[in-house]
Design a protein around this motif. Structure first.
Motif, PDB file in Angstrom:
ATOM      1  N   ALA A 325      30.772   6.120 -56.043  1.00 31.62           N
ATOM      2  CA  ALA A 325      30.621   4.851 -55.317  1.00 31.62           C
ATOM      3  C   ALA A 325      29.642   5.002 -54.166  1.00 31.62           C
ATOM      4  CB  ALA A 325      31.987   4.377 -54.808  1.00 31.62           C
ATOM      5  N   ASN A 326      29.695   6.124 -53.446  1.00 28.16           N
ATOM      6  CA  ASN A 326      28.770   6.360 -52.333  1.00 28.16           C
ATOM      7  C   ASN A 326      27.327   6.422 -52.814  1.00 28.16           C
ATOM      8  OD1 ASN A 326      30.755   6.422 -50.363  1.00 28.16           O
ATOM      9  ND2 ASN A 326      30.995   8.643 -50.415  1.00 28.16           N
ATOM     10  N   LYS A 327      27.124   7.056 -53.953  1.00 29.65           N
ATOM     11  CA  LYS A 327      25.765   7.153 -54.503  1.00 29.65           C
ATOM     12  C   LYS A 327      25.229   5.771 -54.858  1.00 29.65           C
ATOM     13  CE  LYS A 327      22.990   9.555 -57.988  1.00 29.65           C
ATOM     14  NZ  LYS A 327      22.976  10.628 -59.012  1.00 29.65           N
ATOM     15  N   PHE A 328      26.043   4.975 -55.528  1.00 26.49           N
ATOM     16  CA  PHE A 328      25.637   3.609 -55.874  1.00 26.49           C
ATOM     17  C   PHE A 328      25.340   2.793 -54.622  1.00 26.49           C
ATOM     18  CE2 PHE A 328      27.890   3.219 -60.283  1.00 26.49           C
ATOM     19  CZ  PHE A 328      27.071   4.218 -60.770  1.00 26.49           C
ATOM     20  N   ASP A 329      26.240   2.864 -53.648  1.00 29.79           N
ATOM     21  CA  ASP A 329      26.083   2.061 -52.433  1.00 29.79           C
ATOM     22  C   ASP A 329      24.836   2.458 -51.650  1.00 29.79           C
ATOM     23  OD1 ASP A 329      28.418   0.914 -53.203  1.00 29.79           O
ATOM     24  OD2 ASP A 329      29.675   1.835 -51.669  1.00 29.79           O
ATOM     25  N   ASP A 330      24.580   3.765 -51.551  1.00 31.06           N
ATOM     26  CA  ASP A 330      23.412   4.230 -50.820  1.00 31.06           C
ATOM     27  C   ASP A 330      22.126   3.762 -51.501  1.00 31.06           C
ATOM     28  OD1 ASP A 330      22.119   6.018 -48.766  1.00 31.06           O
ATOM     29  OD2 ASP A 330      21.425   7.012 -50.588  1.00 31.06           O
ATOM     30  N   LYS A 331      22.056   3.914 -52.821  1.00 29.76           N
ATOM     31  CA  LYS A 331      20.861   3.514 -53.565  1.00 29.76           C
ATOM     32  C   LYS A 331      20.641   1.996 -53.493  1.00 29.76           C
ATOM     33  CE  LYS A 331      19.238   7.340 -55.507  1.00 29.76           C
ATOM     34  NZ  LYS A 331      17.819   7.764 -55.430  1.00 29.76           N
ATOM     35  N   LEU A 332      21.714   1.234 -53.708  1.00 29.23           N
ATOM     36  CA  LEU A 332      21.587  -0.216 -53.668  1.00 29.23           C
ATOM     37  C   LEU A 332      21.242  -0.721 -52.271  1.00 29.23           C
ATOM     38  CD1 LEU A 332      24.533  -1.393 -55.974  1.00 29.23           C
ATOM     39  CD2 LEU A 332      22.081  -1.531 -56.450  1.00 29.23           C
ATOM     40  N   SER A 333      21.814  -0.103 -51.242  1.00 30.32           N
ATOM     41  CA  SER A 333      21.544  -0.530 -49.869  1.00 30.32           C
ATOM     42  C   SER A 333      20.076  -0.327 -49.512  1.00 30.32           C
ATOM     43  CB  SER A 333      22.422   0.252 -48.888  1.00 30.32           C
ATOM     44  OG  SER A 333      23.784  -0.061 -49.074  1.00 30.32           O
ATOM     45  N   ARG A 334      19.529   0.832 -49.856  1.00 36.78           N
ATOM     46  CA  ARG A 334      18.118   1.107 -49.567  1.00 36.78           C
ATOM     47  C   ARG A 334      17.212   0.154 -50.348  1.00 36.78           C
ATOM     48  NH1 ARG A 334      17.225   6.393 -47.372  1.00 36.78           N
ATOM     49  NH2 ARG A 334      19.187   7.527 -47.104  1.00 36.78           N
ATOM     50  N   PHE A 335      17.551  -0.043 -51.616  1.00 36.15           N
ATOM     51  CA  PHE A 335      16.746  -0.904 -52.481  1.00 36.15           C
ATOM     52  C   PHE A 335      16.752  -2.349 -51.997  1.00 36.15           C
ATOM     53  CE2 PHE A 335      16.960  -3.545 -56.506  1.00 36.15           C
ATOM     54  CZ  PHE A 335      15.594  -3.537 -56.748  1.00 36.15           C
ATOM     55  N   LEU A 336      17.949  -2.876 -51.723  1.00 38.47           N
ATOM     56  CA  LEU A 336      18.053  -4.278 -51.325  1.00 38.47           C
ATOM     57  C   LEU A 336      17.566  -4.513 -49.895  1.00 38.47           C
ATOM     58  CD1 LEU A 336      21.469  -5.199 -52.990  1.00 38.47           C
ATOM     59  CD2 LEU A 336      19.151  -5.777 -53.758  1.00 38.47           C
ATOM     60  N   SER A 337      17.638  -3.492 -49.061  1.00 40.76           N
ATOM     61  CA  SER A 337      17.085  -3.632 -47.708  1.00 40.76           C
ATOM     62  C   SER A 337      15.580  -3.859 -47.783  1.00 40.76           C
ATOM     63  CB  SER A 337      17.377  -2.392 -46.874  1.00 40.76           C
ATOM     64  OG  SER A 337      18.768  -2.265 -46.614  1.00 40.76           O
ATOM     65  N   ARG A 338      14.919  -3.145 -48.687  1.00 41.05           N
ATOM     66  CA  ARG A 338      13.477  -3.330 -48.871  1.00 41.05           C
ATOM     67  C   ARG A 338      13.187  -4.698 -49.480  1.00 41.05           C
ATOM     68  NH1 ARG A 338      13.925   1.810 -51.213  1.00 41.05           N
ATOM     69  NH2 ARG A 338      13.536   0.884 -53.290  1.00 41.05           N
ATOM     70  N   ARG A 339      13.963  -5.055 -50.498  1.00 41.26           N
ATOM     71  CA  ARG A 339      13.681  -6.292 -51.218  1.00 41.26           C
ATOM     72  C   ARG A 339      13.987  -7.535 -50.377  1.00 41.26           C
ATOM     73  NH1 ARG A 339      10.593  -6.776 -55.291  1.00 41.26           N
ATOM     74  NH2 ARG A 339      11.904  -8.348 -56.281  1.00 41.26           N
ATOM     75  N   LEU A 340      15.067  -7.473 -49.601  1.00 40.12           N
ATOM     76  CA  LEU A 340      15.484  -8.633 -48.809  1.00 40.12           C
ATOM     77  C   LEU A 340      14.940  -8.600 -47.388  1.00 40.12           C
ATOM     78  CD1 LEU A 340      19.212  -8.779 -49.978  1.00 40.12           C
ATOM     79  CD2 LEU A 340      17.302 -10.132 -50.843  1.00 40.12           C
ATOM     80  N   LYS A 341      14.271  -7.466 -47.065  1.00 49.55           N
ATOM     81  CA  LYS A 341      13.668  -7.305 -45.740  1.00 49.55           C
ATOM     82  C   LYS A 341      14.701  -7.443 -44.613  1.00 49.55           C
ATOM     83  CE  LYS A 341       9.030  -8.852 -47.095  1.00 49.55           C
ATOM     84  NZ  LYS A 341       9.299  -8.784 -48.543  1.00 49.55           N
ATOM     85  N   VAL A 342      15.774  -6.657 -44.777  1.00 55.54           N
ATOM     86  CA  VAL A 342      16.803  -6.626 -43.740  1.00 55.54           C
ATOM     87  C   VAL A 342      17.008  -5.183 -43.293  1.00 55.54           C
ATOM     88  CG1 VAL A 342      18.000  -8.664 -44.604  1.00 55.54           C
ATOM     89  CG2 VAL A 342      18.666  -6.406 -45.459  1.00 55.54           C
TER      90      VAL A 342
END
Length: 343
Positions: A325-342
């Motif tokens: 779960a930590n691996k998924f959350d870390d990867k998704l957080s970095r990815f979506l932070s870039r995509r959503l510009k947050v």
């Protein structure tokens, strides 16, 4: 002959190292090329999930438990963020899936193939953002001359090939130390890679077990305990009497007392049949170990106690569920932070 079998997509024996993808358009060519290079498709691992009960229940357990862990958003100081744009999107990733369903399908592809591909579809003016999990066996990674990922080719369920820019895809994968050259190095290594021989072995054991059950026949024989055989009419009458008094669930485990001198010959399983069933437990244990889990969690009660079960559950959370779960959350957080510009 081998070349022809490869071109016509007949199965080839061997291991399942990785993951070259077959599209509908280039399937004959890709089958031939895969045969030459000794590679197989990710679909081999997905097929193992679909047919082998051990593989299915292990992957389902990890995927669902990992997806069900509650998520919160925190800032750089580990302070909880109440109104998180990322959590809001994750809570409603697309019209067809809830958060748990989305994370569960991510986990199933990841645990089966070693790869999961998440696509972010940008909404207009921040409205209409969607997250989709692509079918892993339908994705080809395209690289440039210096082996940098530039795009992904995805074959839709309708057979249409679309090219997706690299920035729209987050590829979460297992480490790959087997195939380390070219584009193949970009794919994750399935946990089933080394365990495929155990999967194939347990497949055969399940088939043998089903065959034994289907062809088991009678459980035993009741016969006279004397040198004088029963006449046909006597045998028929005794069979009818026995069926009437002994058949049915209500007579399970009951012992019938007879006034006639008889003996019972049990038609049990042979030692070789019993060895096959014992081997199934051995396969379960090896597959569980491949995923870092104890077979006790999957009804292997031979050495199970309450304490063992408790320890196995704690170990599963600390070594498998939470780290995944930590691996998924870390990867998704970095990815979506870039995509959503947050932040």
């Amino acid at each position: 002959k081998r070349t022809w079998n490869a071109i016509t997509n007949k199965s080839q024996s061997g291991s399942y190292p990785l993951n070259t993808h077959d599209t509908q358009t280039f399937k004959p060519f890709n089958s031939f090329w895969n045969w030459l290079t000794g590679k197989h498709t990710l679909k081999a691992y997905i097929d193992a999930y679909g047919r082998n009960p051990f593989v299915s229940m292990i992957i389902n357990d990890i995927a669902f438990t990992t997806a069900s862990i509650k998520r919160i958003a925190v800032d750089k100081n580990d302070e909880e963020i109440k109104n998180s744009v990322i959590l809001e999107l994750l809570g409603n990733p697309n019209p067809n899936q809830s958060q748990i369903e989305f994370l569960e399908i991510m986990g199933k592809y990841y645990e089966a193939t070693g790869n999961t591909f998440v696509r972010h579809i940008q909404g207009i003016g921040g409205i209409g953002n969607e997250l989709q999990v692509l079918e892993a066996d339908r994705v080809i990674i395209n690289c440039n001359k210096i082996n940098e990922v530039v795009s992904y080719a995805y074959t839709t369920p309708l057979g249409r090939i679309i090219t997706i820019p690299a920035e729209e895809i987050e590829h979460i994968h297992e480490a790959n130390i087997v195939n380390t050259e070219g584009e193949e190095a970009k794919y994750g290594l399935s946990k089933l890679c080394a365990a495929m021989i155990v999967v194939q072995s347990s497949d055969e054991k399940f088939v043998a077990d089903a065959s034994m059950a289907k062809n088991k026949g009678i459980a035993g024989i009741v016969t006279t305990d004397s040198d004088t055989p029963m006449l046909p009419d006597e045998q028929k009458a005794m069979q009818e009497e026995y069926d009437k008094d002994s058949a049915g669930a209500g007579n399970f485990g009951r012992i019938r007392v007879s006034t006639t001198k008889l003996k019972y010959l049990q038609m049990g399983m042979s030692p070789s049949d019993l060895k096959i069933l014992e081997g199934m437990v051995s396969s379960l244990r090896i597959l569980c170990s491949s995923y870092g889990l104890s077979s006790i969690l999957f009804n292997d009660t031979e050495s199970s106690t309450f304490n063992n079960m408790s320890e196995a559950t704690i170990s599963a959370y600390t070594k498998v569920y939470i780290p995944t779960a930590n691996k998924f959350d870390d990867k998704l957080s970095r990815f979506l932070s870039r995509r959503l510009k947050v932040e």
